[in-house]
Design an enzyme around this catalytic site. Structure first.
Site, short mmCIF file in Angstrom:
data_model
loop_
_atom_site.label_atom_id
_atom_site.label_comp_id
_atom_site.label_asym_id
_atom_site.label_seq_id
_atom_site.Cartn_x
_atom_site.Cartn_y
_atom_site.Cartn_z
N GLU A 1 -39.12 -26.90 35.55
CA GLU A 1 -39.72 -28.04 34.87
C GLU A 1 -38.77 -29.23 34.99
O GLU A 1 -38.11 -29.63 34.05
CB GLU A 1 -40.00 -27.71 33.41
N ASP B 1 -49.25 -24.24 18.87
CA ASP B 1 -48.34 -23.85 17.79
C ASP B 1 -48.62 -24.61 16.50
O ASP B 1 -47.96 -24.37 15.47
CB ASP B 1 -46.89 -24.06 18.21
N ASP C 1 -43.95 -22.75 25.24
CA ASP C 1 -42.86 -23.71 25.47
C ASP C 1 -41.70 -23.41 24.52
O ASP C 1 -41.03 -24.31 24.01
CB ASP C 1 -43.36 -25.15 25.27
N ASN D 1 -49.14 -33.30 26.23
CA ASN D 1 -47.76 -33.58 25.85
C ASN D 1 -47.00 -34.15 27.03
O ASN D 1 -47.06 -33.63 28.15
CB ASN D 1 -47.06 -32.32 25.34
N ALA D 2 -46.26 -35.25 26.79
CA ALA D 2 -45.44 -35.90 27.81
C ALA D 2 -46.27 -36.32 29.02
O ALA D 2 -45.90 -36.07 30.17
CB ALA D 2 -44.28 -35.00 28.24
N ILE E 1 -48.06 -27.75 16.10
CA ILE E 1 -47.13 -28.88 16.05
C ILE E 1 -47.33 -29.80 17.24
O ILE E 1 -47.42 -31.01 17.09
CB ILE E 1 -45.67 -28.36 16.00
N HIS E 2 -47.41 -29.24 18.43
CA HIS E 2 -47.55 -30.05 19.64
C HIS E 2 -48.92 -30.72 19.75
O HIS E 2 -49.02 -31.83 20.29
CB HIS E 2 -47.31 -29.19 20.88
N HIS F 1 -45.05 -34.18 32.66
CA HIS F 1 -44.09 -35.25 32.36
C HIS F 1 -44.39 -36.44 33.28
O HIS F 1 -43.54 -36.89 34.04
CB HIS F 1 -42.67 -34.74 32.55
#
Length: 473
Positions: free
Chosen positions: A154, A322, A347, A273-274, A324-325, A249
Site C-alpha cells: 500500500e 468497523d 485495515d 477512505n483517502a 469508525i471509517h 489513496h
C-alpha cells in the site's frame, strides 16, 4: 459442545466428517455434511469416498446445526498482536518468529488466509521485509495458523493529497517499471519463471496460476494512485506478472479511474477512505462501481490497444466496516452498488489485541506514535484515523446489522469474493470438493443490547483438514 463419534477400529486415514451443519453454498445455507482430509488438506467428495471407495471417516463430529463457512480471507492487515509488518528489526530472525506467532493468533479469529500489508516505506524496508511475507502455505502445516497469500504493498506510489497517515516524504511517482523494481526490489515483483507469462487481460486471471501458492514471488497486490506519473500505463505490465493492481489513496476523477480499470486494475483499496469524495458531477473512483459491464473483459483489440472501460468488468472494492471509517449507511450504499464486488477488510494495525495506550509505528523515515482509545486509532497530534484495531468477525457482524444482508451474503464478502479477487477461487473461499479444507464453524448469538441483533461467533477453525482452534478449550 459437538458430539464426536470415532471409528470402532482406528483407520488413521485422516478423514473427518462434519455432520448436522449448515454449509455456506453461494448465497444460501444448505444442510449437508462436509468431509475433510488432514492427509491431503483438502475437502473430499463425500459420496464418492463413501460409495465408490468404501472409505469411512476416522471420526464424525455432530455440529448441532451450526454454520460451516470457508476460512476467512483478510485482504488488508497491517499487523496485529503487537507486530507490524512494516518493521525492520535488528535481528530479522525475530521478524519471522513474531510473524509465526501472529499467524497462529490470527487463525483464532477465523482468518485462515491473508495478504500482509506493508504501508508507504523506504526501499530498504521493502527489500528487507518482503522475503518474509510471500506465500507461506506450501508446506501445508495446519498448526502454523493463517497463511500468507502474498504481500499487499500500500504505497509509496500514492497521491500526497490523500496520504491519510502515510508519510508524504516517502511517497513517490513512477515513470517506468524500473522505478517500481528499484523501490521494491526486482525479484519481489518478478515471477520466478517468465517463459510463459500469464495473460494481461485481467489481474484476476493472471494471478490464478499462483493459486496453489507455488510461486515464490512475494508480492500479490499493489495499491496505486493511477492519476500520477505513468502508473495507469504500467498497470498491464504489473497484471502480466500476476500482480493485482488496486486503486487507492487517490485523487482520480471518474475518467481517470475508468482508464485504470480499462488497463487492468481490478480492486479498490478501502473504498471512500483517502480518495476523492463522491460528487454529483464527478463521482470519482466510486463511480466505476456503477458501470454495467459484462462479467469478463473482452479479448485485446487486434491493433494491440486496450478495450474501452465500458467493456471491462467492475472492480472489487474493500470496505472497512468497523463503525469508525465509514457510516453504516455508506457501507450499505456501497454494497447495493455492486454486491458481488464487496470485500470486507479490517485495515487493522498492530494494536489488535492490545490495551489502550500509545504505540510506536515506523512511518517511512522515523518513528511516529499511534494512540489507541477504545476502538479508535489516531496518529498522535493529528486527529487522523490510523487504521483499525478490529477483527474480521466484528466487521461481518456490523455488515449484517447495517445492510440487511443475509448471513451467507455477509460471509461471501470474506470468503468467495476475496478468493475470486485474488485469483484463488476453487482453492480458497470454497466448500467444494478439491478446495483447501480451511473451515470456520460459527454459532449465532443474540445481542440483547440495543436492537437485539444476531451476531456470529467463531467456535472452531480448521486448517488443511485439522482443527486448530476450539472456543473454550
Amino acid at each position: 459442545m459437538p458430539s464426536v463419534i470415532r471409528a470402532a477400529a482406528p483407520r488413521n486415514n485422516g478423514i473427518t466428517k462434519l455432520t448436522n451443519c449448515r454449509l455456506v453454498r453461494g448465497d444460501a445455507l444448505v444442510w449437508d455434511d462436509v468431509w475433510v482430509s488432514s492427509a491431503t488438506g483438502k475437502i473430499l467428495r463425500s459420496q464418492a469416498a463413501f460409495y465408490d471407495e468404501l472409505i469411512m471417516p476416522d471420526e464424525t463430529i455432530n455440529l448441532g446445526g451450526r454454520i460451516v463457512a470457508p476460512g476467512f480471507i483478510e485482504c488488508q492487515l497491517n499487523g496485529a498482536y503487537g507486530f507490524n509488518f512494516s518493521t525492520v528489526l535488528d535481528d530479522m530472525t525475530q521478524y519471522g518468529k513474531q510473524l509465526r506467532d501472529l499467524n497462529r493468533k490470527l487463525a483464532q479469529t477465523g482468518v485462515t488466509s491473508y495478504i500482509p500489508t506493508v504501508t508507504s516505506q523506504t526501499s530498504h524496508l521493502y527489500k528487507t521485509v518482503l522475503p518474509h511475507l510471500g506465500p507461506s502455505g506450501g508446506p501445508r502445516h495446519p498448526h502454523s495458523g493463517a497463511e500468507s497469500l502474498g504481500a499487499h504493498l500500500e504505497g509509496p506510489f500514492l497521491n500526497p493529497t490523500k496520504n491519510g497517515v502515510h508519510n508524504p516524504s516517502v511517497l513517490r511517482t513512477a515513470l517506468s517499471m524500473t522505478d517500481l523494481e528499484d523501490m521494491y526490489g526486482a525479484t519481489n515483483i518478478t515471477p520466478p519463471t517468465t517463459s510463459s507469462p500469464p495473460s494481461s487481460s485481467s489481474s484476476s486471471s493472471s494471478s490464478s496460476s499462483s493459486s496453489s501458492n507455488t510461486s515464490t514471488m512475494p508480492v500479490k497486490m499493489i495499491t496505486i494512485a493511477p492519476e500520477l506519473g505513468a502508473m495507469t500505463a504500467l498497470i498491464p505490465a504489473l497484471a502480466a506478472r500476476g500482480i493485482i493492481v488496486s486503486i487507492g489513496h487517490s485523487e482520480a476523477t471518474y475518467e481517470e479511474a475508468s482508464a485504470a480499470v480499462a488497463r487492468g486494475a481490478t480492486m479498490i483499496t478501502h473504498l471512500f477512505n483517502a480518495m476523492r469524495p463522491l460528487h454529483h458531477r464527478n463521482p470519482g473512483v466510486f463511480g466505476v462501481l456503477g458501470k454495467q459491464h459484462p462479467p469478463h473483459p473482452p479479448p485485446p483489440r487486434r491493433d494491440g490497444g486496450v478495450a474501452d472501460a465500458e467493456a471491462e468488468r467492475r472492480p472489487y472494492f474493500g470496505v472497512i466496516a468497523d463503525g469508525i471509517h465509514l457510516h453504516p449507511a455508506t457501507v450499505k450504499i456501497a454494497w447495493r452498488a455492486h454486491p458481488a464486488g464487496l470485500v470486507l477488510v479490517t485495515d487493522a494495525m498492530h494494536m489488535v489485541g492490545l490495551p489502550d495506550g500509545r504505540y510506536v509505528w515506523w512511518n517511512g523515515e522515523g518513528e511516529d506514535y499511534i494512540v489507541k482509545k477504545g476502538g479508535v486509532l489516531e496518529l498522535e497530534g493529528s486527529g487522523v484515523i490510523a487504521g483499525s484495531s478490529t477483527t474480521l468477525i466484528t466487521c461481518i457482524n456490523n455488515f449484517l446489522a447495517w445492510t440487511g444482508a443475509t448471513i451467507p451474503q455477509a460471509l461471501l464478502a470474506v470468503t468467495a469474493t476475496p478468493a475470486a479477487m485474488l485469483g484463488v477461487q476453487g482453492v480458497k473461499g470454497s466448500l467444494d470438493a478439491g478446495a483447501d479444507a480451511d473451515l470456520v464453524v460459527l454459532s449465532e448469538e443474540t445481542d440483547a443490547s440495543g436492537e437485539r441483533r444476531t451476531n456470529l461467533v467463531v467456535d472452531e477453525v480448521w486448517k488443511f483438514g485439522a482443527r486448530i482452534f476450539e472456543r473454550g478449550v
